[in-house]
Design an enzyme around this catalytic site. Structure first.
Site, mmCIF file in Angstrom:
data_model
loop_
_atom_site.group_PDB
_atom_site.id
_atom_site.type_symbol
_atom_site.label_atom_id
_atom_site.label_comp_id
_atom_site.label_asym_id
_atom_site.label_seq_id
_atom_site.Cartn_x
_atom_site.Cartn_y
_atom_site.Cartn_z
ATOM 1 C CG ASP A 45 -5.898 -11.515 -3.266
ATOM 2 O OD1 ASP A 45 -4.902 -10.962 -3.219
ATOM 3 O OD2 ASP A 45 -5.197 -10.494 -1.902
ATOM 4 C CB CYS A 100 12.226 -6.439 -8.754
ATOM 5 S SG CYS A 100 10.607 -6.640 -9.769
ATOM 6 C CE1 TYR A 136 -7.925 -13.557 -1.046
ATOM 7 C CE2 TYR A 136 -10.040 -12.472 0.058
ATOM 8 C CZ TYR A 136 -8.226 -12.510 -0.056
ATOM 9 O OH TYR A 136 -8.034 -12.124 1.132
ATOM 10 C CD GLU A 156 -9.034 -12.334 5.040
ATOM 11 O OE1 GLU A 156 -8.797 -11.678 3.666
ATOM 12 O OE2 GLU A 156 -7.834 -11.964 5.091
ATOM 13 N NE ARG A 159 -1.481 -9.720 8.982
ATOM 14 C CZ ARG A 159 -0.641 -9.184 8.064
ATOM 15 N NH1 ARG A 159 0.105 -8.934 8.659
ATOM 16 N NH2 ARG A 159 -0.829 -9.591 6.937
ATOM 17 C CE1 TYR A 196 -17.644 -1.901 -4.784
ATOM 18 C CE2 TYR A 196 -16.109 -0.878 -3.825
ATOM 19 C CZ TYR A 196 -16.154 -1.212 -4.965
ATOM 20 O OH TYR A 196 -15.472 -0.153 -5.158
#
EC number: 3.2.2.31
Length: 366
Positions: free
Chosen positions: A144, A205, A126, A43, A31, A88
């Protein structure tokens, strides 16, 4: 206008969400610089990997390949080694291929057009939304798992989020409620809300900055959403793995095929056992296929390694190479102190750690 957003107070929602994000946003290394290449790398790394895990890998990767050109010019083995441990591996292979195309076709500049960017290898909806909104301010949705969870609860959407049609529905909702003057911050804020507040279990919440807009909270069903159908059982694959050293202390390794699972990574010799004697099958495989005579001890450890679609059940056999013909590709005899230069998948990194513990006497076979 979808029926969900027809009467939704989008401006008030944007204000409350972005005010919260300005106060609570995490200080993350990607960032600090909205360079399109660095945003893209982050990303790709963040797909299916936790933020805490990605941080050191991102910093090391950018140190090693500080520019798109540096990554494009790098050898694949070097790139795979830098990615080692993140898993991955198709992610980084696709990224590597895509930045090469950016260098040759676009002069090293990441395209800011959604259609052009989406044609690059491995770039899906995305990634298009995240990279272009954050780096260029292009108003594209970045949906996402976090965002789908937030929107499922906000708008009481009960469709299965595993279906492509549901994702497209969410993308349309984002287009209709997005802060077009700052789409990058809006996308990032939605993702951050899902990561920190609107979590899969026990969502906070009462602390949510957009609680007043949430239909699931009003109905008391936040924890029941989103709806996601369970996957079928994954395939179990029993594997016998051999760690074989010769009299000079060199270790036998092999390079996996250039396509398929864990392509082009290095590993220790292994074979599927299908319930048969692993030791016997390993000795037979190495002897028949490669003309090498080996002596294996009893197994020292068994463990599982899970992929998204299958589970490896690995049993590790130490041993030694007795004699045989020359070692040919895809095999290689590597000095032990050079193994760290090869990119191994996480499962075979553990094989080596377990072997070293056993060899040093820290642990013995059960």
């Amino acid at each position: 206008m979808t029926r969900e957003t027809e009467r939704f107070p989008a401006r008030e929602f944007q204000r409350d969400l972005l005010d919260w994000f300005a106060r609570e946003r995490r200080d993350l290394p990607w960032r600090k610089d909205r360079d399109p290449y660095k945003v893209w790398v982050s990303e790709v790394m963040l797909q299916q990997t936790r933020v805490e895990t990605v941080i050191p890998y991102f910093e090391q990767f950018i140190d090693r390949f500080p520019t798109l050109e540096a990554l494009a010019d790098a050898d694949e083995d070097e790139v795979l080694k830098a990615w080692e441990g993140l898993g991955y591996y198709s992610r980084v292979r696709n990224l590597h291929a895509a930045v090469k195309e950016v260098k040759t076709r676009y002069g090293g500049k990441v395209p800011d057009d959604p259609d052009e960017f989406s044609r690059l290898k491995g770039v899906g909806p995305y990634t298009v939304g995240a990279v272009l909104s954050l780096a260029y301010g292009v108003p594209e949705p970045a949906v996402d798992g976090n965002v789908m969870r937030v929107l499922s609860r906000l708008f009481l959407v009960t469709d299965d989020i595993a279906k492509p049609s549901t994702r497209k529905r969410f993308e349309q909702i984002v287009r209709e409620i997005m802060a077009y003057e700052n789409p990058g911050a809006f996308n990032e804020a939605l993702i951050e809300l899902g990561a920190l507040v609107c979590t899969p279990r026990r969502p906070s919440c009462l602390l949510c900055p957009v609680q007043a807009y949430c239909q699931a909270f009003a109905e008391g069903v936040a924890e029941e959403l989103p709806v996601k159908m369970k996957k079928t059982a994954v395939k179990q694959v029993p594997l016998a793995v051999a760690v074989l050293a010769d009299d000079e202390g060199r270790v036998l390794i092999r390079k996996r095929d250039s396509t398929g699972l864990l392509a082009n990574l290095w590993e220790f010799p292994s074979c599927e056992t299908d319930g048969a004697d692993g030791k016997e099958k390993l000795e037979q495989m190495v002897g028949e296929q490669y003309g090498l005579q080996v002596e294996l001890t009893e197994p020292i450890v068994s463990f599982e390694h899970a992929f998204s679609h299958l589970v490896w059940q690995l049993t590790v056999f130490p041993g030694r190479l007795v004699h045989g013909g020359p070692v040919e590709e895809p095999y290689r005899l590597a000095p032990e102190d050079e193994l760290k230069a090869y990119a191994f998948p996480v499962s075979h990194q553990r094989v080596w750690r377990e072997y070293k513990e056993w060899a040093s006497g820290v642990r013995r076979p059960d």
